[in-house]
Design a protein around this motif. Structure first.
Motif, short mmCIF file in Angstrom:
data_model
loop_
_atom_site.label_atom_id
_atom_site.label_comp_id
_atom_site.label_asym_id
_atom_site.label_seq_id
_atom_site.Cartn_x
_atom_site.Cartn_y
_atom_site.Cartn_z
N ILE A 3 48.47 40.75 39.81
CA ILE A 3 47.86 40.47 41.12
C ILE A 3 46.38 40.02 41.40
N ALA A 4 45.67 40.78 40.81
CA ALA A 4 44.13 40.40 40.88
C ALA A 4 43.77 39.40 40.05
N VAL A 5 44.34 39.19 38.87
CA VAL A 5 43.98 37.87 38.14
C VAL A 5 44.32 36.93 38.63
N ASP A 6 45.56 36.45 39.35
CA ASP A 6 45.98 35.67 40.18
C ASP A 6 45.30 35.38 41.43
N ALA A 7 45.01 36.43 42.02
CA ALA A 7 44.05 36.30 43.44
C ALA A 7 42.60 35.71 42.92
N ARG A 8 42.02 36.42 42.01
CA ARG A 8 40.79 35.89 41.43
C ARG A 8 40.90 34.40 41.16
N GLN A 9 41.83 33.78 40.38
CA GLN A 9 42.00 32.45 40.27
C GLN A 9 42.43 31.56 41.44
N LEU A 10 43.00 32.26 42.12
CA LEU A 10 43.11 31.30 43.34
C LEU A 10 42.03 31.21 44.23
N ALA A 11 41.07 32.19 44.43
CA ALA A 11 39.84 32.22 45.07
C ALA A 11 38.87 31.12 44.24
N HIS A 12 39.01 31.25 42.88
CA HIS A 12 38.20 30.32 42.13
C HIS A 12 38.60 28.86 42.59
N SER A 13 40.01 28.45 42.46
CA SER A 13 40.36 27.26 42.76
C SER A 13 39.93 26.83 44.03
N MET A 14 39.96 27.82 45.12
CA MET A 14 39.51 27.24 46.51
C MET A 14 38.01 27.04 46.66
N ALA A 15 37.15 27.84 45.54
CA ALA A 15 35.89 27.45 45.59
C ALA A 15 35.52 26.23 45.02
N ARG A 16 36.44 25.67 44.45
CA ARG A 16 36.04 24.28 43.89
C ARG A 16 36.96 23.05 44.54
N ASN A 17 37.65 23.50 45.63
CA ASN A 17 38.35 22.58 46.30
C ASN A 17 37.65 22.08 47.41
N LEU A 18 37.30 20.44 47.18
CA LEU A 18 36.21 19.91 47.99
C LEU A 18 36.81 19.71 49.48
N SER A 19 37.99 19.71 49.48
CA SER A 19 38.75 19.41 50.78
C SER A 19 38.28 20.66 51.84
N ALA A 47 46.07 25.71 42.76
CA ALA A 47 46.03 26.85 44.19
C ALA A 47 47.28 27.16 44.64
N ARG A 48 48.19 26.19 44.95
CA ARG A 48 49.47 26.63 45.34
C ARG A 48 50.60 27.11 44.46
N TRP A 49 50.36 26.87 43.26
CA TRP A 49 50.97 27.70 42.13
C TRP A 49 51.02 29.12 42.12
N ARG A 50 49.59 29.41 42.19
CA ARG A 50 49.16 30.70 41.99
C ARG A 50 49.38 31.76 43.14
N ILE A 62 34.19 35.97 46.60
CA ILE A 62 35.45 36.78 46.36
C ILE A 62 36.00 36.87 44.90
N ALA A 63 35.76 35.49 44.27
CA ALA A 63 36.15 35.65 43.01
C ALA A 63 35.64 36.47 41.99
N GLU A 64 34.30 36.54 42.35
CA GLU A 64 33.34 37.46 41.62
C GLU A 64 33.73 38.90 41.79
N TRP A 65 33.85 39.41 42.97
CA TRP A 65 34.23 40.68 43.32
C TRP A 65 35.65 40.91 42.57
N LEU A 66 36.47 40.16 42.38
CA LEU A 66 37.77 40.43 41.96
C LEU A 66 37.62 40.62 40.43
N ALA A 67 36.58 39.71 39.77
CA ALA A 67 36.22 39.74 38.51
C ALA A 67 35.78 41.00 38.06
N VAL A 68 34.81 41.63 38.78
CA VAL A 68 34.20 43.00 38.61
C VAL A 68 35.39 44.14 38.66
#
Length: 200
Positions: free
Chosen positions: A135-151, A75-78, A163-169
């Motif tokens: 930008i869109a691909v990286d933003a989607r991956q970042l949102a996806h990573s945050m969606a899995r971040n249990l913290s 997430a930090r890298w993206r 948000i990841a789904e919106w960006l995918a569309v």
């Protein structure tokens, strides 16, 4: 380590060889950073894989991953990558401040991407089109990573998954996003999840 790695012919081979040279230890942020550096040195900056992509290759090769650390590093890298791309385009800075976006912020972000895409298409600017896509691909991956971040709390993770789904569309069919989003907002699932949320 460099001597062994320099014989690698593919990125996958290099990733596994670099892990071997590290002693096949459990993989976290430090190990992923070193492997990214090896990819950069051998194949160039444009070839560097995301931490999550490297982790997948290593997991397939039998590596044990320190999952929370891998997800947070990815997430930090993206986020840093998005910031780097966004610097090229005025107006995106506010959307890459580092924290999770809310739904309204995500919608504004996508509208900006769509304006950039339309302007680039009219001007025949292929580099700008590629940058918008990146930008869109990286933003989607970042949102996806945050969606899995249990913290993060469940509500925030649910919003990030949406948000990841919106960006995918938008990435796949940018011309259809507006109509798709209208239908999505009318769906019972969306209304149940977000109608009463402060994050919408």
């Amino acid at each position: 380590m460099t001597r062994t790695i320099s014989k690698a012919r593919t990125k996958r081979e290099l990733i596994i060889t670099a892990w071997d040279d590290l002693g096949r230890i459990r993989v976290g942020a430090s190990e992923l950073r070193k492997i990214q550096s090896s990819i950069h040195d051998q194949f160039g900056a444009g070839a560097v894989e995301s931490p999550a992509a490297i982790a997948r290759v290593l997991a397939d090769a039998g590596a044990e991953l320190r999952h929370p650390e891998v997800i947070e590093f990815d997430a930090r890298w993206r986020n840093a990558k998005i910031k780097g791309e966004a610097k090229r385009f005025r107006g995106f800075e506010a959307f890459v401040a580092g924290g999770p976006l809310r739904l309204k912020q995500a919608e504004a972000f996508i509208k900006k991407l769509e304006r950039l895409r339309n302007e680039a298409e009219r001007a025949g600017d292929k580099a700008a089109l590629r940058s918008a896509q990146t930008i869109a691909v990286d933003a989607r991956q970042l949102a996806h990573s945050m969606a899995r971040n249990l913290s993060l709390d469940q509500t925030t993770r649910t919003v990030q998954a949406e948000i990841a789904e919106w960006l995918a569309v938008w990435i796949q069919t940018p011309n259809l996003l507006r109509e798709w989003l209208e239908l999505r907002r009318r769906s019972p699932e969306f209304r149940n999840q977000f109608l009463t949320e402060k994050s919408k």
